[in-house]
Design an enzyme around this catalytic site. Structure first.
Site, PDB file in Angstrom:
ATOM      1  CB  SER A 130      -0.769  -0.150   1.370  1.00 18.87           C
ATOM      2  OG  SER A 130      -1.456   1.255   1.361  1.00 18.87           O
ATOM      3  CE1 TYR A 155      -4.346  -1.944   4.571  1.00 19.15           C
ATOM      4  CE2 TYR A 155      -3.533   0.384   3.963  1.00 19.15           C
ATOM      5  CZ  TYR A 155      -3.848  -1.060   3.830  1.00 19.15           C
ATOM      6  OH  TYR A 155      -3.960  -1.312   2.455  1.00 19.15           O
TER       7      TYR A 155
END
Length: 336
Positions: A130, A155
């Site tokens: 990501s 995350y």
């Protein structure tokens, strides 16, 4: 080729599975169909695959990659040429209140898939990282050569951990791995927790939208068709054994940014949605949220040089396609 796609009922997994079927591959799709967002949308995606001309080459299994026995059975029952791991607990802000769910899916589940690939001698393991790993990096555009040691969300920390775990398996077991740092992927059948989805719904319903950092943000929005095009190019070309320039360790390992390489201001983004909806937005202005960043900007020079990857969808064109899909499937009530 026979390819495993985890997270096949998810946004990117759905579009990738269709593209693989279209070119003649056999796809085993896995998803645990969790309730992070509307399950009807996940079922809609799977139903669309069932209507596809090559649907006979798609085999869907409801399974959880965090379940070791599920994954061991999967790799025992099938032999895969390549594996694409897109199953993960997504969302920056959700990770602040629910960190344990990220450990199970993004760390335990990722390890289970790595083990399956190692033991089955899979030819290429491609996985979702990501752009969140860049955190508050001051250098722009973000390059895969930048240090990403200071995540500002849990995350992001799990995604950086995935890259480290993949490198260790590449080095130890000669497993070819490629990590893809996705930059704000959007488009039809997209995730309801994403801003463009929520903004569209609120604008069409005449409800206000929450605009953070007073609208002073930029995102490297990347249309789903451009993402899938890049993924197909990469999937067919596993990395060769190479030495990391920072170390003597060798591994068939690569990391790429996959984005549009063209940040869009939040103002232009909202204007595109307003135009596609034919209605003006009612805005509530707020300061920056915890874990969020003011700009994402992908340096994709390696993808351009190695794969001639060139995203071509403008935010106006991509948002128009999304809004048309949204209105057709009426997610203001039951998705259909």
């Amino acid at each position: 080729m026979k390819i495993l796609v985890t997270g096949a009922a998810g946004f990117i997994g759905f579009h990738l599975s269709k593209a693989l079927l279209q070119r003649g591959d056999e796809v085993i799709g896995v998803d645990n169909l969790n309730s992070y967002y509307d399950l009807n949308l996940k079922k809609l995606r799977l139903n669309e695959i069932e209507k596809f001309p090559n649907a006979a080459n798609f085999n869907f299994l409801e399974a959880d990659i965090a379940n070791k026995q599920d994954v061991e059975s999967l790799f025992s029952d099938f032999t895969f040429n390549s594996v694409v791991n897109l199953a993960a607990q997504a969302g920056v802000r959700f990770s602040i209140d629910n960190p344990h769910s990220y450990v199970q899916s993004n760390l335990v589940g990722f390890l289970n898939i790595l083990e399956g690939c190692r033991n089955s001698k899979v030819g290429h393991f491609v996985y979702a990282s990501s752009s969140s790993v860049y955190g508050m990096n001051v250098k722009k555009p973000f390059s895969v050569d930048d240090r990403v040691d200071h995540p500002i969300s849990f995350y992001a920390a799990t995604k950086k951990s995935n890259e480290l775990m993949a490198h260790s398996y590449s080095h130890l077991y000669n497993l070819a791995t490629t990590g893809l740092r996705f930059f704000t992927v959007y488009g039809p059948y997209g995730r309801p927790d994403m801003a463009y989805y929520n903004f569209t719904k609120c604008i069409l319903d005449g409800k206000s939208i929450d605009v953070f950092n007073n609208g002073k943000m930029q995102r490297d929005f990347t249309y789903i068709d451009d993402i899938v095009d890049g993924m197909l190019r990469i999937l067919d070309n596993p990395p060769l054994l190479q030495k990391n320039k920072y170390s003597h360790a060798t591994a068939p390992y690569k990391i790429y940014n996959i984005g549009n390489n063209n940040p869009v201001s939040l103002r232009r983004f909202i204007s595109a949605i307003e135009k596609a909806c034919g209605k003006k937005a009612i805005e509530n202005l707020f300061p920056m949220q915890p874990g969020d960043v003011p700009i994402t900007y992908a340096n994709i020079d390696p993808l351009i040089a190695e794969y001639k990857f060139q995203p071509s969808t403008s935010i106006e064109v991509g948002i128009q396609k999304f809004v048309e899909w949204f209105i057709k499937h009426n997610p203001t009530g039951e998705i259909k």
